[in-house]
Design a protein around this motif. Structure first.
Motif, PDB file in Angstrom:
ATOM      1  N   LEU A 196       0.850  -1.184   0.000  1.00  0.00           N
ATOM      2  CA  LEU A 196       0.000   0.000   0.000  1.00  0.00           C
ATOM      3  C   LEU A 196       0.889   1.238   0.000  1.00  0.00           C
ATOM      4  O   LEU A 196       1.683   1.446   0.916  1.00  0.00           O
ATOM      5  CB  LEU A 196      -0.916   0.020   1.222  1.00  0.00           C
ATOM      6  N   TYR A 197       0.736   2.056  -1.025  1.00  0.00           N
ATOM      7  CA  TYR A 197       1.472   3.320  -1.133  1.00  0.00           C
ATOM      8  C   TYR A 197       0.558   4.443  -0.647  1.00  0.00           C
ATOM      9  O   TYR A 197      -0.513   4.677  -1.217  1.00  0.00           O
ATOM     10  CB  TYR A 197       1.866   3.583  -2.592  1.00  0.00           C
ATOM     11  N   SER A 198       0.982   5.126   0.413  1.00  0.00           N
ATOM     12  CA  SER A 198       0.152   6.200   0.961  1.00  0.00           C
ATOM     13  C   SER A 198       0.939   6.975   2.001  1.00  0.00           C
ATOM     14  O   SER A 198       2.101   6.663   2.293  1.00  0.00           O
ATOM     15  CB  SER A 198      -1.106   5.614   1.611  1.00  0.00           C
ATOM     16  N   LEU A 199       0.281   7.962   2.588  1.00  0.00           N
ATOM     17  CA  LEU A 199       0.792   8.602   3.792  1.00  0.00           C
ATOM     18  C   LEU A 199       0.484   7.688   4.977  1.00  0.00           C
ATOM     19  O   LEU A 199      -0.250   6.705   4.847  1.00  0.00           O
ATOM     20  CB  LEU A 199       0.128   9.958   3.996  1.00  0.00           C
ATOM     21  N   ALA A 200       1.017   8.032   6.127  1.00  0.00           N
ATOM     22  CA  ALA A 200       0.748   7.223   7.323  1.00  0.00           C
ATOM     23  C   ALA A 200      -0.515   7.667   8.044  1.00  0.00           C
ATOM     24  O   ALA A 200      -1.051   6.923   8.864  1.00  0.00           O
ATOM     25  CB  ALA A 200       1.939   7.307   8.287  1.00  0.00           C
ATOM     26  N   LEU A 201      -1.019   8.860   7.736  1.00  0.00           N
ATOM     27  CA  LEU A 201      -2.179   9.413   8.431  1.00  0.00           C
ATOM     28  C   LEU A 201      -3.451   8.729   7.936  1.00  0.00           C
ATOM     29  O   LEU A 201      -3.731   8.728   6.729  1.00  0.00           O
ATOM     30  CB  LEU A 201      -2.251  10.922   8.182  1.00  0.00           C
ATOM     31  N   PRO A 202      -4.259   8.143   8.831  1.00  0.00           N
ATOM     32  CA  PRO A 202      -5.461   7.415   8.414  1.00  0.00           C
ATOM     33  C   PRO A 202      -6.640   8.341   8.127  1.00  0.00           C
ATOM     34  O   PRO A 202      -7.649   8.346   8.839  1.00  0.00           O
ATOM     35  CB  PRO A 202      -5.736   6.493   9.600  1.00  0.00           C
ATOM     36  N   VAL A 203      -6.519   9.131   7.070  1.00  0.00           N
ATOM     37  CA  VAL A 203      -7.590  10.051   6.677  1.00  0.00           C
ATOM     38  C   VAL A 203      -7.857   9.881   5.185  1.00  0.00           C
ATOM     39  O   VAL A 203      -7.055   9.313   4.447  1.00  0.00           O
ATOM     40  CB  VAL A 203      -7.201  11.517   6.960  1.00  0.00           C
ATOM     41  N   GLY A 204      -8.985  10.393   4.739  1.00  0.00           N
ATOM     42  CA  GLY A 204      -9.301  10.364   3.321  1.00  0.00           C
ATOM     43  C   GLY A 204      -9.344   8.956   2.749  1.00  0.00           C
ATOM     44  O   GLY A 204      -9.647   7.984   3.437  1.00  0.00           O
ATOM     45  N   GLY A 205      -9.005   8.859   1.465  1.00  0.00           N
ATOM     46  CA  GLY A 205      -9.045   7.577   0.792  1.00  0.00           C
ATOM     47  C   GLY A 205      -8.099   6.549   1.369  1.00  0.00           C
ATOM     48  O   GLY A 205      -8.433   5.368   1.498  1.00  0.00           O
ATOM     49  N   GLN A 206      -6.895   6.992   1.737  1.00  0.00           N
ATOM     50  CA  GLN A 206      -5.937   6.039   2.304  1.00  0.00           C
ATOM     51  C   GLN A 206      -6.438   5.501   3.643  1.00  0.00           C
ATOM     52  O   GLN A 206      -6.173   4.352   4.009  1.00  0.00           O
ATOM     53  CB  GLN A 206      -4.574   6.695   2.472  1.00  0.00           C
ATOM     54  N   GLY A 207      -7.210   6.317   4.365  1.00  0.00           N
ATOM     55  CA  GLY A 207      -7.749   5.886   5.652  1.00  0.00           C
ATOM     56  C   GLY A 207      -8.742   4.758   5.509  1.00  0.00           C
ATOM     57  O   GLY A 207      -8.712   3.790   6.277  1.00  0.00           O
ATOM     58  N   ILE A 208      -9.640   4.852   4.516  1.00  0.00           N
ATOM     59  CA  ILE A 208     -10.640   3.793   4.376  1.00  0.00           C
ATOM     60  C   ILE A 208     -10.020   2.512   3.834  1.00  0.00           C
ATOM     61  O   ILE A 208     -10.437   1.411   4.193  1.00  0.00           O
ATOM     62  CB  ILE A 208     -11.858   4.235   3.528  1.00  0.00           C
TER      63      ILE A 208
ATOM     64  N   GLU B 135       2.364  -4.570   3.245  1.00  0.00           N
ATOM     65  CA  GLU B 135       3.551  -3.736   3.443  1.00  0.00           C
ATOM     66  C   GLU B 135       3.170  -2.299   3.128  1.00  0.00           C
ATOM     67  O   GLU B 135       2.539  -2.029   2.104  1.00  0.00           O
ATOM     68  CB  GLU B 135       4.679  -4.188   2.517  1.00  0.00           C
ATOM     69  N   HIS B 136       3.526  -1.384   4.016  1.00  0.00           N
ATOM     70  CA  HIS B 136       3.212   0.030   3.783  1.00  0.00           C
ATOM     71  C   HIS B 136       4.418   0.738   3.191  1.00  0.00           C
ATOM     72  O   HIS B 136       5.511   0.705   3.763  1.00  0.00           O
ATOM     73  CB  HIS B 136       2.790   0.732   5.072  1.00  0.00           C
ATOM     74  N   ILE B 137       4.215   1.359   2.032  1.00  0.00           N
ATOM     75  CA  ILE B 137       5.257   2.160   1.385  1.00  0.00           C
ATOM     76  C   ILE B 137       4.883   3.624   1.555  1.00  0.00           C
ATOM     77  O   ILE B 137       3.922   4.109   0.944  1.00  0.00           O
ATOM     78  CB  ILE B 137       5.382   1.822  -0.120  1.00  0.00           C
ATOM     79  N   ALA B 138       5.624   4.337   2.403  1.00  0.00           N
ATOM     80  CA  ALA B 138       5.319   5.744   2.668  1.00  0.00           C
ATOM     81  C   ALA B 138       5.666   6.602   1.451  1.00  0.00           C
ATOM     82  O   ALA B 138       6.733   6.442   0.850  1.00  0.00           O
ATOM     83  CB  ALA B 138       6.096   6.225   3.879  1.00  0.00           C
ATOM     84  N   VAL B 139       4.755   7.493   1.082  1.00  0.00           N
ATOM     85  CA  VAL B 139       4.952   8.411  -0.030  1.00  0.00           C
ATOM     86  C   VAL B 139       5.145   9.812   0.535  1.00  0.00           C
ATOM     87  O   VAL B 139       4.286  10.311   1.272  1.00  0.00           O
ATOM     88  CB  VAL B 139       3.761   8.385  -1.004  1.00  0.00           C
TER      89      VAL B 139
END
Length: 218
Positions: free
Chosen positions: A5-17, A30-34
């Motif tokens: 999963l490529y995203s920010l770490a903050l669980p908000v918006g689309g990445q949050g759901i 695996e989380h890939i921070a962008v």
């Protein structure tokens, strides 16, 4: 191969759901921070995955998928027997979920996003808040929640008596309203308040909000 999963770490918006679906379904990833500040979402490599240069993006062993609601549906289908069942298998039951999900996208999301843009995005960016825009957004959202109050007076959740993706999609912007000082979700009416408090009390959400998005693959 483990999901990425490529995203920010903050669980908000689309990445949050998306992260919440992963948590509810107990799917290793695996989380890939962008790094958006460093324009990590605008590199040629990232644009090859998401032509609009946005997060989140899912990589399932080379199968690339973007747009958060599409990712949520994909994960819920592929891992239907894992964790929380988020999509029913019956035709009519599924149609009711899609109906409620369409209501969220066409009614709740546009109104809530207008308010969040002012009271959360701008506030956190140090930009001046347009109170007229806030008031207009609140009026629109209040009218939508009036209808939710009626629906939730007849059933426990938006698509029936089970928690589904239709409810989960509201986590994209709903929690940010309270963080921006707007308590409409719990003050609008008893049925909406009961439903929303139940969503906020889900263990997967509590843990995700406290810890942020981080990989669970060993």
């Amino acid at each position: 191969m483990v999901l990425k999963l490529y995203s920010l770490a903050l669980p908000v918006g689309g990445q949050g759901i998306v992260a919440l679906v992963l948590a509810e379904k107990q799917i290793p990833f695996e989380h890939i921070a962008v790094d958006l500040d460093a324009q990590g979402h605008k590199t040629p490599e990232f644009l090859a995955m998401h032509p609009f240069g946005q997060v989140p993006v899912l990589d399932d062993d080379g199968f690339i998928l973007y747009e958060s609601r599409a990712i949520c549906r994909y994960l819920s289908e592929k891992y239907s027997d894992h964790g929380t069942p988020l999509l029913p298998k019956g035709l009519k039951e599924r149609a009711l979920v899609e109906q409620a999900a369409s209501v969220e996208f066409a009614n709740f999301h546009p109104a809530a996003s207008k308010v969040v843009r002012e009271v959360w995005n701008k506030k956190n960016s140090g930009l001046p808040i347009d109170q007229a825009a806030v008031d207009a957004g609140l009026q629109e959202l209040s009218a939508k929640l009036d209808v939710y109050e009626v629906i939730l007076g007849k059933q426990k959740f938006l698509a029936g008596d089970s928690f589904t993706l239709a409810d989960l999609f509201h986590y994209a912007y709903g929690p940010l309203l309270a963080e921006g000082g707007v308590d409409l979700m719990t003050s609008k009416g008893p049925n909406v308040a009961r439903w929303w408090n139940e969503l906020l009390s889900r263990l997967a959400w509590i843990k995700l909000k406290a810890e942020g998005i981080k990989g669970t693959a060993s």
